[in-house]
Enzyme design. Structure first.
Site, mmCIF file in Angstrom:
data_model
loop_
_atom_site.group_PDB
_atom_site.id
_atom_site.type_symbol
_atom_site.label_atom_id
_atom_site.label_comp_id
_atom_site.label_asym_id
_atom_site.label_seq_id
_atom_site.Cartn_x
_atom_site.Cartn_y
_atom_site.Cartn_z
ATOM 1 C CG ASP A 1 38.833 47.721 33.635
ATOM 2 O OD1 ASP A 1 37.587 47.847 33.681
ATOM 3 O OD2 ASP A 1 39.406 46.625 33.636
ATOM 4 C CG HIS B 1 40.845 41.907 33.287
ATOM 5 N ND1 HIS B 1 40.252 42.734 32.390
ATOM 6 C CD2 HIS B 1 41.350 42.690 34.261
ATOM 7 C CE1 HIS B 1 40.372 43.981 32.800
ATOM 8 N NE2 HIS B 1 41.038 43.982 33.936
ATOM 9 C CG LEU C 1 37.425 32.462 37.508
ATOM 10 C CD1 LEU C 1 35.934 32.585 37.171
ATOM 11 C CD2 LEU C 1 37.786 30.985 37.616
ATOM 12 C CD GLU C 2 45.481 32.941 39.221
ATOM 13 O OE1 GLU C 2 46.387 33.161 38.412
ATOM 14 O OE2 GLU C 2 45.645 33.039 40.456
ATOM 15 C CG ASN D 1 41.616 50.893 38.031
ATOM 16 O OD1 ASN D 1 42.635 50.928 38.695
ATOM 17 N ND2 ASN D 1 41.596 50.447 36.791
ATOM 18 C CG MET E 1 48.682 33.500 33.978
ATOM 19 S SD MET E 1 49.017 33.062 32.270
ATOM 20 C CE MET E 1 50.440 34.042 31.906
ATOM 21 C CG HIS F 1 46.637 47.063 41.751
ATOM 22 N ND1 HIS F 1 47.921 47.483 41.513
ATOM 23 C CD2 HIS F 1 46.080 46.878 40.528
ATOM 24 C CE1 HIS F 1 48.129 47.555 40.221
ATOM 25 N NE2 HIS F 1 47.051 47.193 39.594
#
Lengths: 144, 476
Positions: free
Chosen positions: B95, B203, B205-206, B325, B376, B399
């Site tokens: 990725d 992956h 979106l938060e 990455n 989460m 990371h």
């Protein structure tokens, strides 16, 4: 996630970040077919996928191990670009040249409920070998 | 791992002296507890990285290191092209340029309290997430080349965002030296329909709340205050990057012997930076970086549209966008001499110190924001690069939390709906197309991100600035 210890069969094995796929068969080709089933089972249950469309896959590599990675990556590529899932595979291998077919259908999000997408097959825990009983095992970790 | 495997030079720096084919030492930054809990594969893999030609100073592993592919996840290694240094497709990963972008919203918790479910639904319906989802953007062949050459700058020129967004994006939104012609037709095909999509796995979106400020001076420069609502986007270069990684890994594995490179692990496949293959990969990988930057820029645009419809008083500004990455060409001081090195960071975040010319001007005095993702239910952190980190780890830090348990185990231990209900009980709204995916990504399957961040802080490779806690998570 593991079937009974019959041959052919497929198995998932643990990798800290990802997941390993292992196909076991009476022939190398059968082990490759089972490894592809194990790959699909990372994403969804193959029992939910109707095998009514056929996609042909050809690959070639300098050795068995690179050929397994190529085969699984070719299946990943076909899934990604055709938006399909597969539940049956046919493989023939001659001198590191593979001719295969994948049978499946277009992804139906409601019915297949895919858990995760596979980015690629890796060289981690990669091996293609025959056990003392003569069964073939083809395995590697896949990156999800 | 056994502590006796290491020489402990300070409480957070664990060194393995060169032995066998190792050309340099290997160093892990971690607390004693993290070292004890770390997979022994990290030890094996970081020693293998230390054997690669042209490696400079040491092979490093960050506090969140775990078993990866050739390189450990959380691995950092710099190579000198003038000394036969190599570039490794495995050292970047599948990725390419996966990373985190964090956006200010100008809102506070009270502003979204009554709108959270509506916001979650709107984000989930507009931001494509999970396998089988497709983006709203379909690029013609020529446009793909422009996107690969232009990255987030291309996206902004297409109307997805503003020029100000680029000022706070790594490389100002576009890495130079990308060679779209080195990106295969297969890689391009995999990207059809995937622009502006999150992907799956870890992956997300938060929507997050700034829960704690640890360094108020730096937080002020970054514009962060307690109670503020931010949005973090974690994704990468999607199918295009995965395919580039797949293809070049094979090319490098096959050609390593031709270049006289002895590989302790096939996955470490690499080529001399100055070789034709090394240069070819570098151009393709940089195109992959631009694809990831464009992708996060497009998702930013979609996120703005959603906020405009649900909470029109919000103003979404980019705090920073940083990848974890990559392989980047950078100048570093090594024993007092400035050298041009190619720094691989696989699951490791660049963390440039204060004053570095590549840190956006508005943030430069404080150092580069280092965005650490959670999972989460767990927290995320904003850290900053330090002067010491430049010397200790080529300006690199952790990371994320890193997995503590395989997907296989997690899938057996939890049920997706139960995880969603538990998190709802803690006020965290989850939206995801896959219950099984949620189970495999359960917060309990990850290490304690706070322990990782504390270790990075104590080791001096980055400094804690703020803690973010999730309110809404759109999970791929």
């Amino acid at each position: 996630m593991e079937q009974a210890a019959t041959v052919p069969r497929w198995v998932h094995f643990s990798h800290e970040a990802d997941i390993g796929v292992r196909g076991i068969g009476r022939t190398k080709s059968e082990a490759f077919e089972q490894a592809a089933l194990a790959l699909t089972e990372v994403i969804t249950e193959t029992a939910r996928v109707i095998a009514h469309e056929k996609v042909n896959i050809v690959c070639q590599a300098p050795d068995d191990e690179l050929l397994l990675v190529d085969w699984l990556n070719a299946v990943i590529y076909e899934m990604a670009t055709r938006h399909m899932l597969f539940s049956r595979f046919r493989v023939g291998i001659t001198d590191h040249h593979l001719q295969g077919s994948a049978f499946g259908e277009t992804i139906d999000l409601q019915r297949h409920r895919p858990a995760v997408e596979v980015k690629g097959a890796t060289y981690t825990s990669l091996s293609v070998r025959q056990d003392p009983a003569g069964h073939w095992e083809a395995q590697c970790v896949v990156d999800v | 791992m056994e502590l006796s495997l290491f020489a402990r030079h300070d409480p957070y720096r664990w060194e393995i002296a060169p032995a066998g084919m190792m050309r340099v030492p290997a160093v892990i930054f971690a607390s004693e507890q993290l070292i004890r809990d770390m997979d022994s594969k990290v030890y094996e893999q970081i020693r293998n990285v230390a054997t690669l030609p042209g490696i400079v100073q040491a092979a490093y592993a960050m506090p969140d290191a775990h078993w990866g592919y050739g390189f450990p996840i959380g691995g950092v290694a710099a190579f000198d092209p003038a000394q036969g240094g190599v570039i490794s497709a495995g050292g970047v990963g599948f990725d390419i340029s996966c990373g985190v972008r964090t956006l200010h919203t100008g809102l506070h918790s009270a502003d979204i309290a009554n709108h959270a479910p509506q916001l979650a639904d709107a984000l989930f319906s507009r931001v494509p997430a999970g396998l089988g989802s497709t983006g709203h953007i379909h690029l013609a062949a020529g446009e793909v080349d422009d996107m690969l050459a232009g990255g987030a700058r291309w996206a902004v020129a297409q109307g997805y965002g503003t020029p100000e967004d680029l000022l706070c994006t790594e490389e100002e939104g576009c890495i130079s030296g990308a060679l779209p012609q080195n990106v295969s037709g297969h890689a391009r095909n995999r990207q059809r329909g995937e622009m502006g999509t999150l992907g799956s796995g870890n992956h997300y979106l938060e929507v997050q709340r700034v829960a704690e400020i640890h360094d108020s001076a730096t937080a002020a420069v970054f514009g962060l205050s307690e109670g503020e609502i931010v949005v973090s986007i974690h994704c990468g270069s999607r199918g295009l990057g995965h395919q580039i990684g797949t293809e070049y890994l094979k090319k490098m594995a096959i050609s390593a012997a031709e270049y006289g490179i002895e590989l302790p692990d096939r996955e470490l496949a690499c080529a001399p930076i100055t070789s034709a293959l090394g240069q070819e990969y570098l151009g393709a990988m940089r195109a992959g970086i631009n694809c990831a930057l464009a992708n996060r820029q497009i998702i930013t645009h979609i996120t703005r549209e959603v906020f405009a419809s649900v909470l029109p008083q919000a103003t979404l500004r980019v705090l920073y966008d940083v990848s974890h990455n990559t392989c980047k060409e950078e100048q570093h001081l090594v024993n007092g001499t400035s050298r041009r090195l190619f720094v691989h960071r696989k699951g490791a975040t660049r963390a440039l110190g204060p004053g570095h010319p590549e840190v956006p001007r508005a943030l430069r005095a404080a150092g580069q924001p280092v965005l650490i993702g959670g999972s989460m239910g767990t927290s995320s952190y904003v850290m900053t690069g330090t002067p010491q980190g430049m010397a200790l780890s080529f300006g690199s830090a952790c990371h994320g939390a890193g997995r503590a348990m395989s997907r296989h185990q997690a899938g057996k231990q939890w049920r997706g709906h139960q995880v969603i209900d538990d998190l709802a009980g803690r006020g965290i709204i989850i939206r995801s197309p896959s219950a099984r995916g949620i189970a495999e990504e359960a917060p309990g399957a990850y290490k304690d991100v706070t322990a990782v961040v504390d270790a990075a802080d104590a080791a001096g490779i980055a400094r804690k600035v703020a803690k973010l806690v999730p309110m809404i998570c759109i999970k791929g």
